[in-house]
Design an enzyme around this catalytic site. Sequence first.
Site, PDB file in Angstrom:
ATOM      1  N   TYR A  24     -16.528  42.685  13.415  1.00 38.78           N
ATOM      2  CA  TYR A  24     -15.723  41.467  13.416  1.00 38.78           C
ATOM      3  C   TYR A  24     -16.412  40.366  14.241  1.00 38.78           C
ATOM      4  CZ  TYR A  24     -11.305  43.569  11.625  1.00 38.78           C
ATOM      5  OH  TYR A  24     -10.313  44.154  10.862  1.00 38.78           O
ATOM      6  N   GLY A  25     -17.157  40.805  15.246  1.00 42.78           N
ATOM      7  CA  GLY A  25     -17.597  39.874  16.301  1.00 42.78           C
ATOM      8  C   GLY A  25     -18.642  38.862  15.914  1.00 42.78           C
ATOM      9  N   ASP A  51      -8.677  48.308  15.684  1.00 39.22           N
ATOM     10  CA  ASP A  51      -9.969  47.716  16.035  1.00 39.22           C
ATOM     11  C   ASP A  51     -10.760  47.610  14.730  1.00 39.22           C
ATOM     12  OD1 ASP A  51     -12.215  46.894  17.703  1.00 39.22           O
ATOM     13  OD2 ASP A  51     -13.066  48.878  17.371  1.00 39.22           O
ATOM     14  N   SER A  52     -11.950  47.021  14.832  1.00 35.58           N
ATOM     15  CA  SER A  52     -12.807  46.933  13.650  1.00 35.58           C
ATOM     16  C   SER A  52     -13.424  48.287  13.297  1.00 35.58           C
ATOM     17  CB  SER A  52     -13.925  45.925  13.911  1.00 35.58           C
ATOM     18  OG  SER A  52     -14.679  46.341  15.035  1.00 35.58           O
ATOM     19  N   GLU A 107     -21.647  51.999  16.560  1.00 31.62           N
ATOM     20  CA  GLU A 107     -21.111  52.546  15.300  1.00 31.62           C
ATOM     21  C   GLU A 107     -22.065  53.582  14.700  1.00 31.62           C
ATOM     22  OE1 GLU A 107     -18.234  52.086  13.429  1.00 31.62           O
ATOM     23  OE2 GLU A 107     -17.307  50.872  14.992  1.00 31.62           O
ATOM     24  N   CYS A 162      -9.190  45.370  20.488  1.00 32.22           N
ATOM     25  CA  CYS A 162     -10.370  44.615  20.052  1.00 32.22           C
ATOM     26  C   CYS A 162     -10.365  43.283  20.790  1.00 32.22           C
ATOM     27  CB  CYS A 162     -10.294  44.391  18.541  1.00 32.22           C
ATOM     28  SG  CYS A 162     -11.619  43.339  17.914  1.00 32.22           S
ATOM     29  N   ASN A 163     -11.425  43.020  21.525  1.00 31.87           N
ATOM     30  CA  ASN A 163     -11.501  41.748  22.267  1.00 31.87           C
ATOM     31  C   ASN A 163     -11.625  40.553  21.339  1.00 31.87           C
ATOM     32  OD1 ASN A 163     -12.163  42.123  25.473  1.00 31.87           O
ATOM     33  ND2 ASN A 163     -12.711  43.922  24.286  1.00 31.87           N
ATOM     34  N   THR A 164     -12.366  40.751  20.240  1.00 34.68           N
ATOM     35  CA  THR A 164     -12.618  39.637  19.325  1.00 34.68           C
ATOM     36  C   THR A 164     -11.291  39.151  18.733  1.00 34.68           C
ATOM     37  OG1 THR A 164     -14.712  40.726  18.826  1.00 34.68           O
ATOM     38  CG2 THR A 164     -14.048  38.945  17.378  1.00 34.68           C
ATOM     39  N   CYS A 208     -15.754  44.126  25.112  1.00 37.07           N
ATOM     40  CA  CYS A 208     -15.739  44.605  23.727  1.00 37.07           C
ATOM     41  C   CYS A 208     -15.432  46.091  23.847  1.00 37.07           C
ATOM     42  CB  CYS A 208     -17.089  44.399  23.050  1.00 37.07           C
ATOM     43  SG  CYS A 208     -17.215  45.223  21.439  1.00 37.07           S
ATOM     44  N   THR A 209     -14.475  46.570  23.049  1.00 31.53           N
ATOM     45  CA  THR A 209     -14.030  47.954  23.233  1.00 31.53           C
ATOM     46  C   THR A 209     -15.064  48.973  22.767  1.00 31.53           C
ATOM     47  OG1 THR A 209     -12.814  47.754  21.152  1.00 31.53           O
ATOM     48  CG2 THR A 209     -11.570  47.434  23.195  1.00 31.53           C
ATOM     49  N   HIS A 210     -16.098  48.512  22.083  1.00 29.84           N
ATOM     50  CA  HIS A 210     -17.188  49.440  21.740  1.00 29.84           C
ATOM     51  C   HIS A 210     -18.088  49.730  22.948  1.00 29.84           C
ATOM     52  CE1 HIS A 210     -16.238  48.500  17.537  1.00 29.84           C
ATOM     53  NE2 HIS A 210     -17.097  49.422  17.142  1.00 29.84           N
TER      54      HIS A 210
END
Length: 266
Positions: free
Chosen positions: A42-43, A10-11, A152, A73-75, A186-188
């Site tokens: 990334y998004g 992921d980012s 983050e 990561c969805n993006t 979004c995995t966040h």
Amino acid sequence: MDNRPIGVFDSGVGGLTTVRRMHEIMPGENIIYFGDTGRVPYGTRSPETILRYTRQDVAFLRTFDIKAIVVACNTVSAVALETVASEIGVPMIGVVWPACRRAVSVTKTGRIGVIGTTTTIKSGIYERLLHRANPDLKVYAQACPLFVALAENGRVHRGDIVIETIAAEYLAPLKAQGIDTLIMGCTHYPLLREVISAYMGSHVYLVDSGAEAADHARQLLVPAAEGKGQTQYFVSDDPEAFRGLAELFLNSKISGQVGHVDIAKY
Ligand code: DGL
């Protein structure tokens, strides 16, 4: 049995929502996790830049003898997965389809909301896949560009006025549509689950795209032998900053070093 590790990336810390679920349901698997913390988010970037980053992330993971890659990561799943998967000989599992599959199975009213990064929402991938599964669904999509930066930075808790205000602004249009299912695309975002759920109400089912991808991986891959697998973590920025946040989100200690990777070399 296949004891080779699974690569997950992921980012940043978002992909840990996938790792947490993998630890629960696939405890025997060895995992190599890469968080591109030096280049998060990334998004908000273009599909061309995300494709370049993805090729480098995958090249790093392939320095290990991996059996598969879970794109947590969805993006990346939205704009780069198909291209990169066709370039390499390792199976790649994304997060978008598993999330859609869950949403289609749980919705009762057929009114589904999707939240994600700007690039994911712009790609239209969720609308396309949901409508492919059922053309009658009503899908409402909303980009939430500030959520990743807040996650983050650990600003994810109820009572934090910043996250609550921003969540209310992003989610109000979806609440007004009377959705019964919300895909956290979004995995966040599962890190913000309590804030999102409190605003939307407990009648709205929240789909965790990262966790759904872990379920999908378990269904598709040849499992490791029983026992306890090892997870190794790598990042492209400060390993210690990652460790603190990661332990909070994983709700467990990370044993061993978090490695540093100069991702630009790949
Ligand atoms: N967690 C990622 C996703 O699922 C990326 C977020 C970001 O870096 O913008 O889209």
